[in-house]
Motif scaffolding. Sequence first.
Motif, short mmCIF file in Angstrom:
data_model
loop_
_atom_site.label_atom_id
_atom_site.label_comp_id
_atom_site.label_asym_id
_atom_site.label_seq_id
_atom_site.Cartn_x
_atom_site.Cartn_y
_atom_site.Cartn_z
N ARG A 1 0.77 -1.31 -0.28
CA ARG A 1 0.03 -0.14 0.06
C ARG A 1 0.77 1.20 0.02
N PHE A 2 2.25 1.21 0.36
CA PHE A 2 3.03 2.38 0.35
C PHE A 2 3.77 2.37 -1.24
N ALA A 3 3.42 1.63 -2.25
CA ALA A 3 3.86 1.89 -3.42
C ALA A 3 3.59 3.14 -4.29
N THR A 4 2.57 3.95 -3.90
CA THR A 4 2.41 5.16 -4.22
C THR A 4 3.54 6.19 -3.88
N ILE A 5 4.15 5.97 -2.90
CA ILE A 5 5.52 6.80 -2.69
C ILE A 5 6.29 6.84 -3.66
N ALA A 6 6.78 5.37 -3.96
CA ALA A 6 7.91 5.23 -4.89
C ALA A 6 7.33 5.81 -6.44
N ILE A 7 5.96 5.42 -6.88
CA ILE A 7 5.53 5.67 -8.03
C ILE A 7 5.61 7.25 -8.34
N THR A 8 4.98 7.80 -7.30
CA THR A 8 4.90 9.55 -7.22
C THR A 8 6.26 10.03 -7.32
N GLY A 9 7.36 9.47 -6.50
CA GLY A 9 8.81 9.95 -6.55
C GLY A 9 9.46 9.84 -8.03
#
Length: 374
Positions: free
Chosen positions: A356-364
């Motif tokens: 669920r923390f994947a959006t951190i990497a994708i957005t970065g």
Amino acid sequence: MKNLPFMPASIKVLCAAALLAVMCGFPVQAQQAQNNTAEDEKVIRKVADYILSEASFQFVGEKDDKVYATTAAIPKDVEVKFSSKYGEWHYTNGVVNMAMMNMTNFTGDKKYADFAAKHVAFGFDNYKFFQKRFKNDRRHHQYPFGQLWTMEELDDCGAMGASIIEVYGNVKRKDYKEYIDNTARHITERQERLEDKTLVRKFPQQMTLWADDLYMSVPFLARMGNLTGDRKYFDDAVNQILSFDKYLWLEDKGLYYHCYYSDSRKNGVAHWGRSNGWLVLAQVHLLKYLPKDHPKRQDVINNLEKQLIGLSRYQDQNGLWHQLLDKHDSYAETSASAMFVQGVAAAINNGWLDKRFATIAITGWEGLKKEMIE
């Protein structure tokens, strides 16, 4: 990569390497369908191919920029420098080499690993010429290949030593193995440590703990443990991670300080972005090699999770992080952002962090492509 007017060449080398290294963590499996991974690979290949096009393994005169293809062609009274930053022998070059090895692993294209092998061979084939000429009239890291034969701090040998272990997997040169063994002795026996065995440095201030040094030691120790099968290297690496956490972590902010002054028993003032990045990558490198049955493996995973969640709270709206993490009036920083993206992505892909923390990497990653790569 966009060049800031105050960005030193060595830092541009590091930023390029950090961007390459991001691909070690991608694709984030839970988000793969939502991302054009072929396009992402094309972007990273452009960064890597830029390095290949800019790199040269020659020397130029300090005064006239005359090119010398070999050391044999350099006159006795001529001072020379490297013709390219990518031919130098500093920790940044070790980071580049490991990134290039990872590029080959990711893409299957041998030319990237060949670059790392060529760089290492360039150093070992030429350093003795400069060692004989060295007059101790400057610091060793300011002289060609001075850090190859001189090991005073972890900056001198840690990252380069880790990259040489990787190159040694393909090129079994005796002098490479001798260097690897000498680096292992320096880190485990000669490098300054506190009473609890935490690694510290003498320069620029005696017995100071720098977050940087976790990366300048642990990735080498992890690879040395893998190379030799000796668990003492893994044990030391794990203890360094847990000790650095003890000295540098600030629970209130969920960030690490850059340094700890052992004489005053106080931390420095800055939550420096890149130093927090070194801490992330050191843990990722270790977990790649650390045996599954190591009794403190879960402690390292828990520590990495704690840090990555803390860092997520400082991600800017454009997906990037700042030079000083808690100071949004400081500039958005390329290498730190790339390190955090890689750390989150690698942690998710390996099951160390909830998907669920994947959006951190994708957005970065989207922010890096939009803001930092031309």
